[in-house]
Motif scaffolding. Structure first.
Motif, PDB file in Angstrom:
ATOM      1  N   ASP A 112       4.965  -7.767  -2.964  1.00  0.00           N
ATOM      2  CA  ASP A 112       4.679  -8.985  -2.175  1.00  0.00           C
ATOM      3  C   ASP A 112       4.338  -8.635  -0.720  1.00  0.00           C
ATOM      4  O   ASP A 112       3.481  -9.265  -0.098  1.00  0.00           O
ATOM      5  CB  ASP A 112       5.895  -9.930  -2.201  1.00  0.00           C
ATOM      6  CG  ASP A 112       6.094 -10.542  -3.579  1.00  0.00           C
ATOM      7  OD1 ASP A 112       5.120 -10.543  -4.362  1.00  0.00           O
ATOM      8  OD2 ASP A 112       7.218 -10.986  -3.872  1.00  0.00           O
ATOM      9  N   GLU A 113       5.039  -7.639  -0.213  1.00  0.00           N
ATOM     10  CA  GLU A 113       4.788  -7.225   1.178  1.00  0.00           C
ATOM     11  C   GLU A 113       3.369  -6.649   1.302  1.00  0.00           C
ATOM     12  O   GLU A 113       2.656  -6.932   2.266  1.00  0.00           O
ATOM     13  CB  GLU A 113       5.835  -6.177   1.573  1.00  0.00           C
ATOM     14  CG  GLU A 113       6.063  -6.099   3.067  1.00  0.00           C
ATOM     15  CD  GLU A 113       7.223  -5.188   3.440  1.00  0.00           C
ATOM     16  OE1 GLU A 113       7.905  -4.648   2.545  1.00  0.00           O
ATOM     17  OE2 GLU A 113       7.421  -5.007   4.662  1.00  0.00           O
ATOM     18  N   ILE A 114       2.976  -5.853   0.309  1.00  0.00           N
ATOM     19  CA  ILE A 114       1.621  -5.284   0.324  1.00  0.00           C
ATOM     20  C   ILE A 114       0.583  -6.404   0.241  1.00  0.00           C
ATOM     21  O   ILE A 114      -0.402  -6.415   0.984  1.00  0.00           O
ATOM     22  CB  ILE A 114       1.443  -4.283  -0.850  1.00  0.00           C
ATOM     23  CG1 ILE A 114       2.350  -3.068  -0.649  1.00  0.00           C
ATOM     24  CG2 ILE A 114      -0.024  -3.845  -0.967  1.00  0.00           C
ATOM     25  CD1 ILE A 114       2.430  -2.130  -1.848  1.00  0.00           C
ATOM     26  N   ALA A 115       0.835  -7.362  -0.651  1.00  0.00           N
ATOM     27  CA  ALA A 115      -0.104  -8.488  -0.801  1.00  0.00           C
ATOM     28  C   ALA A 115      -0.213  -9.270   0.519  1.00  0.00           C
ATOM     29  O   ALA A 115      -1.316  -9.685   0.916  1.00  0.00           O
ATOM     30  CB  ALA A 115       0.362  -9.403  -1.927  1.00  0.00           C
ATOM     31  N   GLY A 116       0.915  -9.437   1.193  1.00  0.00           N
ATOM     32  CA  GLY A 116       0.911 -10.153   2.465  1.00  0.00           C
ATOM     33  C   GLY A 116       0.062  -9.450   3.517  1.00  0.00           C
ATOM     34  O   GLY A 116      -0.733 -10.082   4.230  1.00  0.00           O
ATOM     35  N   VAL A 117       0.211  -8.139   3.582  1.00  0.00           N
ATOM     36  CA  VAL A 117      -0.580  -7.360   4.555  1.00  0.00           C
ATOM     37  C   VAL A 117      -2.066  -7.437   4.183  1.00  0.00           C
ATOM     38  O   VAL A 117      -2.941  -7.570   5.063  1.00  0.00           O
ATOM     39  CB  VAL A 117      -0.102  -5.887   4.588  1.00  0.00           C
ATOM     40  CG1 VAL A 117      -1.035  -5.040   5.435  1.00  0.00           C
ATOM     41  CG2 VAL A 117       1.318  -5.795   5.132  1.00  0.00           C
TER      42      VAL A 117
END
Lengths: 179, 278
Positions: free
Chosen positions: A18-23
């Protein structure tokens, strides 16, 4: 924009999908690519920082695990490094969406000289978008691929400072830099 | 002043982050094309032809820089930790003092080279395994672990980096690595000479020191970083090691140990992937 990250759960590196998708969404917005959908595949078995993209809908991004890594603390996530790595890959995608880069080889087929030239062009633009970049790193990369001399440095500066080059112009400058 | 300084107390500013060798070994990832890691390239040797050559060279250069700092700290400790004459001959300490001078110069050179290559100091994690090998209470074990194993690895690393600089046409890298390589050969030779001299009439102590060297050699070969296989980024520099006093038998042993380390890492990664969710 829709962003999918694979794997959804990491077993080797300590990353969060999710963090990667957010970035990635943040970068798509910064680059004006809100209508682009992405599938980001992270190969967590390889500690390299390479990112390759394949055009389509969604665009497929293959990232080796070190592309998103905090190099001070191996196997942990770095949002800054992720922004920067995705930024380079996404700028290539944005270039390819214009007719100016219709003749550019696929990422997988780029020679190391072509890759260094395009990287220079991408990172120069990322720096002007406000991302923290270490110019000397890319200068050294360009020199490694083109030669260590004043003429090469001049061509590096031309590419670094440009915003609207075509693939033909990029490869032409690169050829002059090697000559 | 405190004697026998522990590795966890090494002084660094906030730019640096340190990791023990155990922490580094916990990272099973590879950069080669063997086994399950097959997509990247046909050879893993660090040459400019590698797609990731520039970043790999920068990372290795940073490793050299922090290694030089630790080598300086280690040689300095050997000058101070042991009682002159009783525990360590004065001439040995003189050699260690000379080595401090060399290592300090190498630190300065490595910092400049890192900047030249576009690396910020502390950008990569610092592995403290080098200084850990310099914490032995026996000066002979330090000579075996640091001067012969550690500085031996430095010969391999500098040879690889020098060739990298020559192939890429980087005049500074090739020149600096060549000069530092010359010093490393001397450091290894000092270790070889003192190891033989001090243990001349003490075969048990010599065997213990050589065993320690073998252990350190294996640790420094972590993940197959250095071996005679194309899968390793750094090639075992046989010729320069011969000049530094390594026998043919010792070189074969180091090559075998390095290959074993490479195979161990490969197996570890395959095991991790086999047990991880698809």
């Amino acid at each position: 924009m829709k962003v999918t990250v694979e794997p959804s759960i990491f077993s080797i590196v300590k990353y969060d999908a999710d963090e990667i998708a957010g970035v990635a969404k943040e970068m798509l917005t910064l680059l004006g690519m809100e209508s682009t959908n992405l599938t980001i595949e992270v190969d967590e078995t390889i500690a390299m920082s390479r990112v390759t993209t394949t055009m389509g809908d969604p665009v497929h991004v293959l990232a080796m695990s070190a592309a998103f890594e905090n190099l001070k603390k191996p196997m942990t996530f770095s949002a800054d490094n992720t922004k920067f790595s995705l930024g380079r890959g996404l700028l290539r995608v944005r270039d390819r969406l214009t007719p100016n880069f219709s003749d550019a080889p696929a990422d997988e087929d780029l020679s190391i000289v072509e890759a260094a030239t395009w990287d220079t062009y991408c990172v120069g633009r990322l720096s002007r978008l406000g991302l923290k970049v270490h110019k000397q790193r890319w200068h050294y990369n360009f020199r490694n691929r083109h030669g260590f001399n004043d003429a090469t440095d001049k061509h590096f500066a031309t590419i670094w400072e440009s915003d609207d080059l075509t693939w033909s112009q990029l490869t032409e400058i690169s050829r002059h830099a090697i000559a | 002043m405190r004697k026998f300084f522990p590795v966890q107390d090494l002084a660094r500013d906030e730019r640096f982050n340190q990791a023990t060798n155990e922490e580094r070994m916990a990272d099973p990832r590879g950069t080669s094309n063997t086994g399950v890691i097959r997509k990247a390239r046909s050879t893993n040797r660090l040459t400019p032809a590698r797609p990731d050559a520039t970043d790999a060279a920068r990372s290795l250069m940073h490793g050299i820089m922090v290694g030089e700092i630790q080598a300086l700290e280690g040689a300095g400790r050997t000058c101070f930790d042991f009682v002159t004459g009783e525990e360590a001959p004065f001439e040995l300490k003189l050699d260690m003092a000379r080595q401090c001078w060399d290592e300090a110069r190498h630190v300065e050179i490595s910092v400049k080279l890192s900047e030249w290559m576009g690396t910020e100091l502390g950008q990569f994690v610092e592995n403290t395994v080098l200084f850990a090998a310099a914490c032995s209470q026996d000066p002979v074990l330090r000579l075996a672990g640091v001067n012969r194993a550690l500085e031996g690895l430095a010969i391999d690393v500098f040879t690889t980096m020098k060739e990298f600089g020559e192939l890429a046409g980087d005049p500074y890298l090739a020149f600096c690595e060549d000069w530092m390589l010359a010093d490393e050969v001397t450091h290894v030779k000092m270790g070889s000479v003192w190891l033989r001299k001090i243990t001349e009439n003490d075969p048990e102590r010599r065997a213990k020191a050589l065993e320690f060297q073998s252990v350190v050699d294996k640790i420094f070969s972590y993940g197959g970083l250095r071996s005679e296989s194309d899968e390793s980024p750094i090639l075992l520099a046989r010729r320069f090691r011969e000049l530094a006093g390594f026998s043919e038998g010792e070189l074969t042993e180091i090559a075998d140990v390095s290959l074993a380390a490479l195979n161990e890492r490969r197996e570890a990664l395959e095991k991790t992937l086999a047990t991880s969710p698809a």
